[in-house]
Enzyme design. Structure first.
Site, PDB file in Angstrom:
ATOM      1  N   ARG A  50      25.416  25.202  26.099  1.00 27.12           N
ATOM      2  CA  ARG A  50      24.144  25.913  25.981  1.00 27.12           C
ATOM      3  C   ARG A  50      23.489  25.702  24.621  1.00 27.12           C
ATOM      4  NH1 ARG A  50      24.733  32.050  27.757  1.00 27.12           N
ATOM      5  NH2 ARG A  50      22.465  31.863  27.475  1.00 27.12           N
ATOM      6  N   LYS A 149      41.801  26.616  34.151  1.00 27.57           N
ATOM      7  CA  LYS A 149      42.156  27.953  34.624  1.00 27.57           C
ATOM      8  C   LYS A 149      41.591  28.991  33.662  1.00 27.57           C
ATOM      9  CE  LYS A 149      45.507  28.753  31.428  1.00 27.57           C
ATOM     10  NZ  LYS A 149      45.531  29.872  30.491  1.00 27.57           N
ATOM     11  N   HIS A 179      47.882  22.402  32.102  1.00 27.48           N
ATOM     12  CA  HIS A 179      48.440  21.421  31.174  1.00 27.48           C
ATOM     13  C   HIS A 179      49.961  21.489  31.083  1.00 27.48           C
ATOM     14  CE1 HIS A 179      48.148  24.831  28.296  1.00 27.48           C
ATOM     15  NE2 HIS A 179      49.175  24.257  27.704  1.00 27.48           N
ATOM     16  N   LYS A 183      53.298  18.010  30.867  1.00 29.06           N
ATOM     17  CA  LYS A 183      54.334  17.826  29.860  1.00 29.06           C
ATOM     18  C   LYS A 183      55.481  16.977  30.404  1.00 29.06           C
ATOM     19  CE  LYS A 183      53.361  22.072  27.339  1.00 29.06           C
ATOM     20  NZ  LYS A 183      53.022  21.350  26.101  1.00 29.06           N
ATOM     21  N   GLU A 217      55.285  33.503  22.596  1.00 25.21           N
ATOM     22  CA  GLU A 217      54.422  32.939  21.552  1.00 25.21           C
ATOM     23  C   GLU A 217      54.428  33.890  20.363  1.00 25.21           C
ATOM     24  OE1 GLU A 217      50.691  30.820  23.065  1.00 25.21           O
ATOM     25  OE2 GLU A 217      51.007  32.368  24.582  1.00 25.21           O
ATOM     26  N   ASP A 236      46.232  35.009  32.659  1.00 26.95           N
ATOM     27  CA  ASP A 236      46.197  33.831  31.799  1.00 26.95           C
ATOM     28  C   ASP A 236      47.444  32.966  31.946  1.00 26.95           C
ATOM     29  OD1 ASP A 236      45.234  32.119  29.725  1.00 26.95           O
ATOM     30  OD2 ASP A 236      46.503  33.157  28.277  1.00 26.95           O
ATOM     31  N   HIS A 241      50.476  29.072  34.634  1.00 28.97           N
ATOM     32  CA  HIS A 241      51.518  28.245  34.026  1.00 28.97           C
ATOM     33  C   HIS A 241      52.930  28.568  34.534  1.00 28.97           C
ATOM     34  CE1 HIS A 241      48.468  26.747  31.442  1.00 28.97           C
ATOM     35  NE2 HIS A 241      48.453  27.751  30.597  1.00 28.97           N
ATOM     36  N   LYS A 327      52.356  37.503  23.614  1.00 28.74           N
ATOM     37  CA  LYS A 327      51.850  37.184  22.280  1.00 28.74           C
ATOM     38  C   LYS A 327      52.598  38.011  21.229  1.00 28.74           C
ATOM     39  CE  LYS A 327      48.298  34.572  23.592  1.00 28.74           C
ATOM     40  NZ  LYS A 327      48.134  33.153  23.203  1.00 28.74           N
TER      41      LYS A 327
END
Length: 482
Positions: A50, A149, A179, A183, A217, A236, A241, A327
């Site tokens: 945009r 995603k 992704h 791997k 993570e 997420d 995943h 997280k």
């Protein structure tokens, strides 16, 4: 430079070209493919969004600066050639006419056999509008459409998104990217299992006590607060995943490594995957999440999820699959642990009178797959301690795939997947029926959401998560993490 297959000329259209994903993964991936001689001899990259970054030269400068931060040993001559093929054209869901004109002009320069790749790295709410615009401007004609995603935010929105996609493209044009599947270590799961008689006969409920898929993570939001507020960790990571990893671990022998066979086998796993029981799901939020930028002061969005899942078929019935991610945890890692049942009664766990009061009391063996760029596999065993007495000690058998395959050149996940799109190979991409079924699986948790529990930063998540599987999460106690 090695010689690879010759790809036809391509025009690559990247929506979200000034965003974080493009800077960290897409442009570095394309540059490395060019450096390896894997890109088409002639191609153009048109970034879009945009807001314009300025002139084409301004955009090229921005991309070049990003590559200098993310790619080691840049070749100045190659970089100049790469940047010279890049331009930018603004567009949005309401107006894509200038972009369509730019795409067609680029294609005219490249000849009759040119291919079109359209990459949509946009927020979930913007996806349907962008897809509709692509249809109005005929930009999906002859195109391969790459979608990031999450594919919707629940079953209803996922089906609405799929209907909008089907209005402008056929399923064989659509590449839903995850992704993790790009791997090397994930693909190596299939090689480890199906190419080795040591493992395949034991890859079932008769030998395995549990399967754990851990993706902790130690990072926080890193500027993604608004994204997380709209999605959360479950959408997420779990419905994408981690469930895709589960699919690779649990699938039946596809017979051959080609797109229909592999995706059919994975789809069958998801058909057998039972809807999640909210009572066996732990949600958490790290202390301080509400202080992050773009996060509501009273947010109850989860930054941690631990679940127990079950695949109801003859191979896996009764074997729990434990999936955990979050997280601000103690470490960052990606590990799959296949926990074998302990031996029944052996000479090492009998009483003095020869009876075996606790069959299987010896610690079980673990097959641990660490999903690093250089795939690592180790088996946790027990062996005799050197010396005069029959005593057992823990022992670990290591396999470093990169060392075993000296001289090989693994591709980073986005490199591999971008190359597969240009090849037209959908093997490592997610099919529409998989997406639909996985939203059915997580629907009970969205409809009857467990209470979100707080946890300290740098910990292993809420206390209840370590109590979910028997014996606790094995990553917490693994040799690599103490």
């Amino acid at each position: 430079m090695a010689s690879f297959e010759t790809l036809p000329p391509h025009v690559l259209v990247l929506f979200g070209a000034t965003g974080d994903l493009a800077a960290r993964k897409l442009f570095p991936g394309l540059y490395r493919l060019a450096a390896a001689g894997r890109l088409p001899e002639d191609y153009r990259v048109i970034g879009s969004g945009r807001h314009s970054p300025g002139s084409d030269d301004d955009f090229r400068t921005q991309v070049g600066d990003g590559l200098r931060k993310t790619v080691d040993d840049l070749d100045d001559e190659l970089l100049a050639s790469f940047l010279d093929r890049i331009s930018f054209q603004t567009s949005d869901a309401d107006d894509g006419s200038d972009l369509a004109k730019a795409v067609r002009e680029a294609e005219e320069q490249l000849g009759d056999d040119v291919r079109r790749l359209v990459y949509l790295s946009v927020p979930p709410a913007a996806m349907p509008g962008m897809i509709a615009m692509l249809g109005r401007e005929d930009l999906t004609e002859r195109a391969r459409l790459v979608m990031e995603k999450p594919f919707g935010l629940d079953l209803e929105s996922a089906r609405e998104l799929d209907r909008s996609v089907k209005e402008v493209a056929e399923e064989d044009q659509v590449f839903r990217i995850d992704h993790f599947l790009g791997k090397e270590a994930v693909q190596n799961i299939l090689a480890l299992r199906f190419a080795n008689g040591l493992f395949e006969p034991a890859w079932n409920r008769h030998s395995l006590a549990s399967v754990q898929i851990d993706v902790p993570e130690d990072l926080g939001m890193e500027g993604r607060g608004s994204f997380y507020e709209s999605t959360g960790c479950l959408r997420d990571m779990i419905s994408t995943h981690l469930c895709q990893l589960l699919g690779f671990v649990a699938l039946e022998d596809p017979g051959r490594f080609e797109e229909k066979a592999v995706r059919d086998a994975k789809s069958q796993v998801f058909a057998d995957l039972q809807p999640l029981d909210p009572a066996r799901v732990i949600l958490g939020q790290y202390d301080g999440y509400r202080d992050e930028d773009d996060v509501a002061d009273d947010s109850d969005v989860e930054t941690f999820v631990a679940i127990e899942a079950h695949v109801d078929n003859d191979r896996w019935r009764g074997v729990p699959f434990y999936l955990r991610t979050g997280k601000r945890l103690a470490v960052s890692d990606r590990v799959i642990t296949l926990r074998f049942k302990g031996p029944d009664c052996t000479l090492f766990d009998v009483d003095e009178d020869g009876t075996c009061p606790a069959p299987g009391s010896l610690p079980p063996n673990d097959l641990v797959l660490r999903l690093t760029d250089d795939a690592e596999i180790h088996v946790e065993l027990r062996a005799k301690r050197p010396g005069p007495d029959m005593e057992l000690v823990p022992a670990v058998m290591h396999l470093h795939v990169a060392e075993a395959a000296n001289g090989s050149s693994p591709l980073e996940a986005y490199e591999r997947l971008l190359l597969d799109v240009m090849r037209g190979d959908q093997t490592l991409f997610t099919r529409a029926d998989e997406v639909d079924r996985l939203w059915q699986v997580v629907a009970p948790v969205l409809e009857h959401r467990p209470e979100v529990q707080p946890y300290e930063q740098g910990s292993w998540g809420p206390r209840a998560a370590s109590e979910l599987p028997d014996g606790g999460w094995q990553l917490e106690h693994s040799p690599s993490h103490g």
